[in-house]
Structure formats: structure tokens, C-alpha cells
Design a protein around this motif. Structure first.
Motif, PDB file in Angstrom:
ATOM      1  N   ALA A  42       0.828  -1.205   0.000  1.00  8.13           N
ATOM      2  CA  ALA A  42       0.000   0.000   0.000  1.00  8.13           C
ATOM      3  C   ALA A  42       0.863   1.257   0.000  1.00  8.13           C
ATOM      4  O   ALA A  42       0.578   2.228  -0.716  1.00  8.13           O
ATOM      5  CB  ALA A  42      -0.931  -0.015   1.215  1.00  8.13           C
ATOM      6  N   ALA A  43       1.938   1.255   0.795  1.00 11.69           N
ATOM      7  CA  ALA A  43       2.824   2.416   0.817  1.00 11.69           C
ATOM      8  C   ALA A  43       3.511   2.614  -0.526  1.00 11.69           C
ATOM      9  O   ALA A  43       3.675   3.750  -0.991  1.00 11.69           O
ATOM     10  CB  ALA A  43       3.857   2.249   1.929  1.00 11.69           C
ATOM     11  N   THR A  44       3.906   1.521  -1.163  1.00  7.31           N
ATOM     12  CA  THR A  44       4.546   1.615  -2.477  1.00  7.31           C
ATOM     13  C   THR A  44       3.592   2.211  -3.506  1.00  7.31           C
ATOM     14  O   THR A  44       4.004   2.959  -4.400  1.00  7.31           O
ATOM     15  CB  THR A  44       5.019   0.222  -2.927  1.00  7.31           C
ATOM     16  N   GLU A  45       2.314   1.900  -3.380  1.00  5.32           N
ATOM     17  CA  GLU A  45       1.304   2.382  -4.324  1.00  5.32           C
ATOM     18  C   GLU A  45       0.682   3.701  -3.880  1.00  5.32           C
ATOM     19  O   GLU A  45      -0.361   4.105  -4.402  1.00  5.32           O
ATOM     20  CB  GLU A  45       0.223   1.313  -4.478  1.00  5.32           C
ATOM     21  N   LEU A  46       1.293   4.369  -2.909  1.00  6.15           N
ATOM     22  CA  LEU A  46       0.884   5.695  -2.427  1.00  6.15           C
ATOM     23  C   LEU A  46      -0.469   5.669  -1.726  1.00  6.15           C
ATOM     24  O   LEU A  46      -1.121   6.706  -1.596  1.00  6.15           O
ATOM     25  CB  LEU A  46       0.859   6.721  -3.579  1.00  6.15           C
ATOM     26  N   ARG A  47      -0.900   4.518  -1.246  1.00  5.60           N
ATOM     27  CA  ARG A  47      -2.132   4.403  -0.458  1.00  5.60           C
ATOM     28  C   ARG A  47      -1.742   4.436   1.018  1.00  5.60           C
ATOM     29  O   ARG A  47      -1.738   3.442   1.717  1.00  5.60           O
ATOM     30  CB  ARG A  47      -2.877   3.118  -0.823  1.00  5.60           C
ATOM     31  N   PHE A  48      -1.411   5.656   1.462  1.00  8.81           N
ATOM     32  CA  PHE A  48      -0.787   5.792   2.770  1.00  8.81           C
ATOM     33  C   PHE A  48      -1.758   5.568   3.925  1.00  8.81           C
ATOM     34  O   PHE A  48      -1.340   5.137   5.007  1.00  8.81           O
ATOM     35  CB  PHE A  48      -0.129   7.166   2.887  1.00  8.81           C
ATOM     36  N   HIS A  81       3.030  12.763   8.838  1.00  4.98           N
ATOM     37  CA  HIS A  81       2.817  13.346   7.504  1.00  4.98           C
ATOM     38  C   HIS A  81       1.384  13.144   7.023  1.00  4.98           C
ATOM     39  O   HIS A  81       1.131  13.060   5.835  1.00  4.98           O
ATOM     40  CB  HIS A  81       3.780  12.708   6.501  1.00  4.98           C
ATOM     41  N   ALA A  82       0.446  13.089   7.960  1.00  3.03           N
ATOM     42  CA  ALA A  82      -0.926  12.719   7.613  1.00  3.03           C
ATOM     43  C   ALA A  82      -1.814  13.903   7.274  1.00  3.03           C
ATOM     44  O   ALA A  82      -3.015  13.720   7.049  1.00  3.03           O
ATOM     45  CB  ALA A  82      -1.549  11.928   8.762  1.00  3.03           C
ATOM     46  N   GLU A  83      -1.263  15.124   7.225  1.00  6.56           N
ATOM     47  CA  GLU A  83      -2.122  16.276   6.960  1.00  6.56           C
ATOM     48  C   GLU A  83      -2.792  16.150   5.583  1.00  6.56           C
ATOM     49  O   GLU A  83      -2.223  15.609   4.643  1.00  6.56           O
ATOM     50  CB  GLU A  83      -1.325  17.584   7.042  1.00  6.56           C
ATOM     51  N   GLY A  84      -4.016  16.646   5.529  1.00 11.48           N
ATOM     52  CA  GLY A  84      -4.769  16.581   4.278  1.00 11.48           C
ATOM     53  C   GLY A  84      -5.162  15.163   3.887  1.00 11.48           C
ATOM     54  O   GLY A  84      -5.341  14.883   2.697  1.00 11.48           O
ATOM     55  N   ASP A  85      -5.289  14.276   4.880  1.00  6.01           N
ATOM     56  CA  ASP A  85      -5.654  12.882   4.617  1.00  6.01           C
ATOM     57  C   ASP A  85      -4.693  12.228   3.631  1.00  6.01           C
ATOM     58  O   ASP A  85      -5.103  11.467   2.746  1.00  6.01           O
ATOM     59  CB  ASP A  85      -7.099  12.796   4.105  1.00  6.01           C
ATOM     60  N   PHE A  86      -3.424  12.552   3.750  1.00  4.22           N
ATOM     61  CA  PHE A  86      -2.328  11.964   2.979  1.00  4.22           C
ATOM     62  C   PHE A  86      -2.288  12.404   1.509  1.00  4.22           C
ATOM     63  O   PHE A  86      -1.406  11.974   0.772  1.00  4.22           O
ATOM     64  CB  PHE A  86      -2.365  10.423   3.025  1.00  4.22           C
ATOM     65  N   ALA A  87      -3.194  13.276   1.084  1.00  2.00           N
ATOM     66  CA  ALA A  87      -3.156  13.723  -0.317  1.00  2.00           C
ATOM     67  C   ALA A  87      -1.878  14.517  -0.616  1.00  2.00           C
ATOM     68  O   ALA A  87      -1.228  14.277  -1.646  1.00  2.00           O
ATOM     69  CB  ALA A  87      -4.397  14.551  -0.641  1.00  2.00           C
ATOM     70  N   PRO A  88      -1.437  15.466   0.240  1.00  2.00           N
ATOM     71  CA  PRO A  88      -0.166  16.148  -0.024  1.00  2.00           C
ATOM     72  C   PRO A  88       1.027  15.199  -0.055  1.00  2.00           C
ATOM     73  O   PRO A  88       1.926  15.348  -0.889  1.00  2.00           O
ATOM     74  CB  PRO A  88      -0.062  17.152   1.123  1.00  2.00           C
ATOM     75  N   LEU A  89       1.038  14.208   0.842  1.00  2.39           N
ATOM     76  CA  LEU A  89       2.154  13.265   0.865  1.00  2.39           C
ATOM     77  C   LEU A  89       2.197  12.436  -0.415  1.00  2.39           C
ATOM     78  O   LEU A  89       3.276  12.194  -0.972  1.00  2.39           O
ATOM     79  CB  LEU A  89       2.045  12.346   2.079  1.00  2.39           C
ATOM     80  N   ALA A  90       1.034  12.016  -0.886  1.00  2.89           N
ATOM     81  CA  ALA A  90       0.995  11.253  -2.137  1.00  2.89           C
ATOM     82  C   ALA A  90       1.496  12.105  -3.302  1.00  2.89           C
ATOM     83  O   ALA A  90       2.229  11.616  -4.175  1.00  2.89           O
ATOM     84  CB  ALA A  90      -0.426  10.767  -2.405  1.00  2.89           C
ATOM     85  N   ARG A  96       8.897  12.830  -5.862  1.00  2.00           N
ATOM     86  CA  ARG A  96      10.158  12.376  -5.276  1.00  2.00           C
ATOM     87  C   ARG A  96      10.621  11.057  -5.889  1.00  2.00           C
ATOM     88  O   ARG A  96      11.816  10.827  -6.061  1.00  2.00           O
ATOM     89  CB  ARG A  96       9.984  12.246  -3.771  1.00  2.00           C
ATOM     90  N   ARG A  97       9.682  10.180  -6.240  1.00  2.00           N
ATOM     91  CA  ARG A  97      10.044   8.877  -6.772  1.00  2.00           C
ATOM     92  C   ARG A  97      10.261   8.885  -8.283  1.00  2.00           C
ATOM     93  O   ARG A  97      10.689   7.884  -8.855  1.00  2.00           O
ATOM     94  CB  ARG A  97       8.954   7.862  -6.426  1.00  2.00           C
TER      95      ARG A  97
END
Length: 337
Positions: A42-48, A81-90, A96-97
Motif C-alpha cells: 500500500a505504501a509503495t502504491e501511495l495508499r498511505f 505526515h498525515a495532513e490533508g488525509d495523505f493527499a499532499p504526501l501522495a 520524489r520517486r
């Protein structure tokens, strides 16, 4: 008797068959590993969000598993890094990748970062933007802007802000703008106290170098005007003027100061001899100016003589400072400069 033994045997066999028919209890370690692998995918597929839930499940299923420590660290990082329900992190991780995002992609991330909610992701995205503009696209001004935003972001973590501080100072020093580096580090001196002290020392050193150069320049001008005045006097003897201004004893002292000190430095190690050589020439130059100034001056009062002596003493200090600063500034650190 045989009938009774047969009955007991049948009962035992019946219990065994019932036990074998019931499903075996699942192994917690195997279940935890399967959950951990799902979280990793899930993390690899950006489903944080799913990844965070998976890592937390691993810790509840088998907290002593060998991979539980990794799961705990990744869960903590995702929660931070969970702000914005992980949308900014994704969005950040997608850039980055990427192998080598082009300028349009970086500019899009720059615009998106301005809309991110407060938190760590916004600052980290701006760091990525700054690094790309500085090192890949050759636009240090935009990089400095992004780094300044990171430093000024109260929601960014201290480590990220400290990294941005180091980067912007390195950038400004690379551009030769020490004043801009000092302004940047002065915004938050508590982030990297050692860097603040270092840049402050360099600023003082640069200021003193300008003052020292100004003092020697002024003394040189005074010496030139004084020598010109001596040569313009009626009946002036050029050879006598030269002998009066350049004394053999002054030349000998300058040679001793530069040469003998250099020999001692070489004898006792691999130190730099240039400061002593330049200091010898500097002291000789100030001595020539002092003698020409005294001979060419119309003011013979005691106050004037003291004033000339003080100015020339400052000139010697200026020559010493520039000798050290120009050869090996490390010598100045023992004086706090």
C-alpha cells in the motif's frame, strides 16, 4: 470386558476425529507478516491511509515480531505526515520517486505546495523544489525563495528547517553574498547556533578586512602626498629624501620579521610562511609612510606627532590582519575573528 475396551477406544477415536475436523488457530506471526507485506504494498502504491492501518495492525497482532520495529517507525512517520488525509504526501512522493522530474513538474509541485495545509509535507515539498532549482535548473534565486519559506514555516519540523538554513547559507556563500547569508541565518539563529556563530564571524572578518584595506589605502595616499611634497621643496635632494624615508635599519627589521619568522615556522613544522612575509613588507611600507609623513608635515606639534604615531600603529595592525586573512584565516579564529 472386551466390549468395554472397544467402547472406550471408539470414544477416543471420535474425539480425535472431531478435533481434526476443527480448523487450526491461525499463527499470529504469519498473520502479522502478511499484514505487514500488505502495508508495504500500500505504501509503495501511495495508499498511505491503508499503509498506516496495516502497520498499526501488525503491532496489535504481534508486537514482538522482527519486523514490528520497522512497522512502528513507519507508522510514526506516516502519522507525522498525515495532513490533508495523505493527499499532499501522495503528491510529494509521486514527484520524489520520479527518476528525473522536469522543470514543469517541479513548478507544478511548487504551486501545489502553496495550497498544502500546514505540516511537514509542505516544508519537505519546498525543499525538493529548492534542490531542483538550485542544482538542476540553475535558478538559485527561486531556490532561495523556497528555502526561505521553509525556514519561516512554523509547522515544519526543526530538522527540516535546520537543513533549509544550511542550504540557503551554502547557496548565498556560493553566490558570494555573505550579507544575504547572514540575513538568512539571523532569521532563526536558534536553529543552527554553530552556523550562526560561523557566519557572524565571517561577516566581522569581512568588515575588518574592508576597514584594514581602507586604512592602508589612506596611509598609502598620505605617504605618496608627503613624498611628493618633499620632492617639490626648493633645493630638494632626491637621494637624501630616499635615504631619510627608507632607512637600512627598517629594511633589516622587515627582512628579519619576514625571513627569520618564516625560517622558524618551516623549522618547527609545515606552517604557512606567507603571513610573516607579507607582514614584513607591510611593516616596512608603514614605516616608509610614517617617515615621509613626519618629514613632509608642516605641523610639528606634539599632538600631531602622537596622532601620526597612532594612525601608523593602526596601519601596522591592519597590515597584520590582512596578512593573516589573506594567507590562512584559520590564524584569526584564535582571536575570535
Amino acid at each position: 470386558m472386551m466390549t468395554r475396551h472397544a467402547g472406550v477406544l471408539a470414544f477416543v477415536l471420535g474425539l480425535a476425529s472431531v478435533a481434526s475436523a476443527e480448523p487450526a488457530a491461525p499463527d499470529p506471526r504469519a498473520k502479522a507478516r502478511a499484514t505487514y507485506e500488505q502495508a508495504e504494498r500500500a505504501a509503495t502504491e501511495l495508499r498511505f491511509g491503508e499503509a498506516l492501518a496495516g502497520y498499526e495492525s501488525v503491532l496489535s497482532i504481534d508486537p514482538s515480531a522482527p519486523f514490528a520495529k520497522t512497522a512502528r517507525a513507519r507508522a510514526a512517520d506516516l502519522r507525522a505526515h498525515a495532513e490533508g488525509d495523505f493527499a499532499p504526501l501522495a503528491r510529494l512522493e509521486a514527484v520524489r520517486r520520479a527518476p528525473a522530474p522536469d522543470q514543469a513538474t517541479i513548478e507544478a509541485l511548487e504551486r501545489d505546495a502553496a495550497t498544502f495545509p500546514p505540516g511537514r509535507v509542505r516544508a519537505e515539498a519546498r525543499l525538493i523544489v529548492a534542490e531542483a532549482f538550485w542544482h538542476r535548473f540553475g535558478d538559485p534565486s527561486r531556490a532561495a525563495t523556497a528555502l526561505g519559506e521553509v525556514i519561516a514555516d512554523p509547522s515544519a519540523d526543526k530538522l527540516t528547517r535546520a537543513l533549509a538554513m544550511n542550504e540557503i547559507v551554502a547557496l548565498e556563500r556560493e553566490r558570494g553574498d555573505l550579507a544575504a547569508a547572514y540575513r538568512a541565518v539571523s532569521q532563526a539563529p536558534e536553529l543552527v547556533p554553530s552556523l550562526y556563530a560561523e557566519i557572524g564571524r565571517l561577516v566581522r572578518r569581512a568588515f575588518l578586512a574592508r576597514v584594514a584595506a581602507g586604512v592602508l589605502g589612506a596611509l598609502g595616499l598620505v605617504g605618496a602626498l608627503s613624498i611628493a611634497r618633499l620632492f617639490r621643496k626648493p633645493g630638494a635632494d632626491p637621494e637624501a629624501i630616499v635615504r631619510a624615508v627608507i632607512r637600512p635599519s627598517s629594511v633589516a627589521f622587515a627582512l628579519y620579521l619576514g625571513g627569520a619568522a618564516s625560517i622558524l615556522v618551516r623549522h618547527h613544522g609545515e606552517g604557512d610562511v606567507r603571513p610573516f612575509l607579507w607582514l614584513g613588507f607591510g611593516v616596512l611600507g608603514v614605516d616608509i609612510v610614517a617617515r615621509a609623513w613626519r618629514l613632509g608635515s608642516r605641523d610639528g606639534r606634539a599632538a600631531a606627532r602622537v596622532g601620526r604615531a597612532v594612525v601608523c600603529m593602526i596601519g601596522v595592525l591592519a597590515a597584520a590582519f590582512l596578512s593573516l586573512e589573506g594567507a590562512d584565516a584559520g590564524y584569526l579564529e584564535s582571536f575570535g575573528l
